[in-house]
Design an enzyme around this catalytic site. Sequence first.
Site, short mmCIF file in Angstrom:
data_model
loop_
_atom_site.label_atom_id
_atom_site.label_comp_id
_atom_site.label_asym_id
_atom_site.label_seq_id
_atom_site.Cartn_x
_atom_site.Cartn_y
_atom_site.Cartn_z
CD GLU A 43 55.22 57.04 42.42
OE1 GLU A 43 56.06 57.15 41.70
OE2 GLU A 43 54.55 55.92 42.98
CB CYS A 49 44.84 58.17 42.12
SG CYS A 49 45.08 56.64 42.66
CB CYS A 105 50.14 47.41 49.98
SG CYS A 105 48.47 46.66 50.38
CB CYS A 154 47.44 42.13 45.14
SG CYS A 154 46.12 42.31 46.13
CB CYS A 209 49.24 45.12 43.41
SG CYS A 209 49.40 46.56 43.86
CB CYS A 222 45.08 52.61 39.53
SG CYS A 222 44.26 54.22 39.74
N1 SAH Z 1 44.42 48.25 48.04
C1 SAH Z 1 43.06 48.85 47.25
C2 SAH Z 1 43.11 50.16 46.68
C3 SAH Z 1 44.50 50.33 45.93
S1 SAH Z 1 44.87 49.47 44.60
C4 SAH Z 1 42.56 47.74 46.42
O1 SAH Z 1 43.48 46.77 46.42
O2 SAH Z 1 41.51 47.87 46.08
C5 SAH Z 1 43.69 50.23 43.42
C6 SAH Z 1 43.26 49.42 42.04
O3 SAH Z 1 44.33 49.04 41.27
C7 SAH Z 1 42.74 48.14 42.54
O4 SAH Z 1 41.65 47.56 41.95
C8 SAH Z 1 43.81 47.22 42.15
O5 SAH Z 1 43.42 45.69 41.97
C9 SAH Z 1 44.61 47.78 40.87
N2 SAH Z 1 45.68 47.31 40.36
C10 SAH Z 1 46.62 46.92 40.96
N3 SAH Z 1 47.67 46.51 40.36
C11 SAH Z 1 47.29 46.73 39.02
C12 SAH Z 1 47.80 46.43 37.81
N4 SAH Z 1 49.16 46.07 37.50
N5 SAH Z 1 47.36 46.69 36.63
C13 SAH Z 1 46.01 47.36 36.78
N6 SAH Z 1 45.43 47.75 37.97
C14 SAH Z 1 45.99 47.29 39.06
FE1 SF4 Z 2 47.76 46.34 48.35
FE2 SF4 Z 2 48.08 46.43 45.46
FE3 SF4 Z 2 46.35 44.55 46.68
FE4 SF4 Z 2 45.55 46.90 46.66
S1 SF4 Z 2 46.09 45.72 44.78
S2 SF4 Z 2 45.25 45.56 48.39
S3 SF4 Z 2 47.55 48.14 47.13
S4 SF4 Z 2 48.74 44.81 46.97
#
Ligand code: SAH
Ligand code: SF4
Length: 363
Positions: free
Chosen positions: A103, A116, A123, A127, A130, A352
């Site tokens: 996406e 984006c 991934c 995290c 996420c 995001c």
């Molecule tokens: N892997 C990279 C880029 C992709 S994540 C990173 O972690 O920075 C892009 C952004 O979305 C990051 O700042 C991440 O922490 C945020 N993000 C992830 N899950 C989210 C959620 N459930 N609500 C809001 N932002 C989130």
């Molecule tokens: Fe991966 Fe999501 Fe963590 Fe970014 S926020 S490093 S996409 S698991």
Amino acid sequence: MYIIFALMNTKKKIEIKGLTISELEKYFLSIGDKKFRASQVFNWLYNNLVSKFEDMGTLPKGLRKKLSQDFTLETLTLKTTQSSNLSATKKFLYSTQDDYAIETVLIPGGERNTLCISTQVGCPLDCKFCATGLMGFKRNLTVGEIVDQYFLTAKDVGKNVITNIVFMGMGEPLINFQNTMAALDIFTNQHNNRISRNRITVSTSGIPENIRVLADSPYRIKLALSLHSTFDDIRSRIMPINKRFPLADVLDAIRYYSRITDTRITFEYVMLKGINDREEDIRALTKLCRSLPSKLNVIPFNSIAHMSPEGISKELVPTSLYDIDKFVTKLRDNNITVMVRDTQGDDIAAACGQLATQNIKLT
Ligand code: SAH
Ligand code: SF4
């Protein structure tokens, strides 16, 4: 480059959009042609957005044929587009040649339309807040697949509509590092000069060594760090990568990046109730933000309920908008630059951090 010629010896067609301009120059020299063909091809690919080699009108017919024998132009196929009812956010669903879904989200914002893009299917970093992390890791995207999220979307929405690119979709760009670097090379190439380096942001969870390599590269794009907590114990609970690369090491690399590139770092901070929205978080954030050129991007936590989370992921609760407002006001009173991100596109799971498709394989 060795890989490219090795592949060519196997007669397997390779993605032409995976090549940087210097790689393409080497290719033309290797077949006894001229270096400048590379910039002609770049112009056809990225300014004219052609989808067939035979449309590359300034190249001799024989050369067009040779290119079609050695390379493929196919990367992603647009499957569906979906518009949000709440905002003008638009989600593009692409499929890869091996039927993975990716996406890409276009987020409009007045003068600025930000795309984006993703760097991986899923991934590996897990995290806890996420959706992509919960989906697990499938594979890295190729360079062609990364850059075509931009070029194919630009073709769909109109050439000059997209003004900014953020690497904030699925995946960790600094883990799919070589391909991310090549994509930056293509985006910032002078023959394809529509998106300047200060309109590109790479977001990372913090891989110190690669942050330093990126700092020493010619690209000098903007860097965002997914911070989410200034305390190691808490950060490790919600971001397992922090156990491998503790904050002190990540912040050293971030300071180096800011110094070498003379850019301001964006700290991303997803607001999680009772976890990172306390008074002591305000104090620690103030200290950190004052210590280097930076701004704080506060992000309301978007629901990940559609991923059926378990364990700590299931317990995470968003800080209320009222409490976010109080938190932000206190930081601003401390003279910290704080932005609050709109949760645009929340209704189509396109904001995001929610980029994950339940049916990853499209077939
Ligand atoms: N892997 C990279 C880029 C992709 S994540 C990173 O972690 O920075 C892009 C952004 O979305 C990051 O700042 C991440 O922490 C945020 N993000 C992830 N899950 C989210 C959620 N459930 N609500 C809001 N932002 C989130
Ligand atoms: Fe991966 Fe999501 Fe963590 Fe970014 S926020 S490093 S996409 S698991």
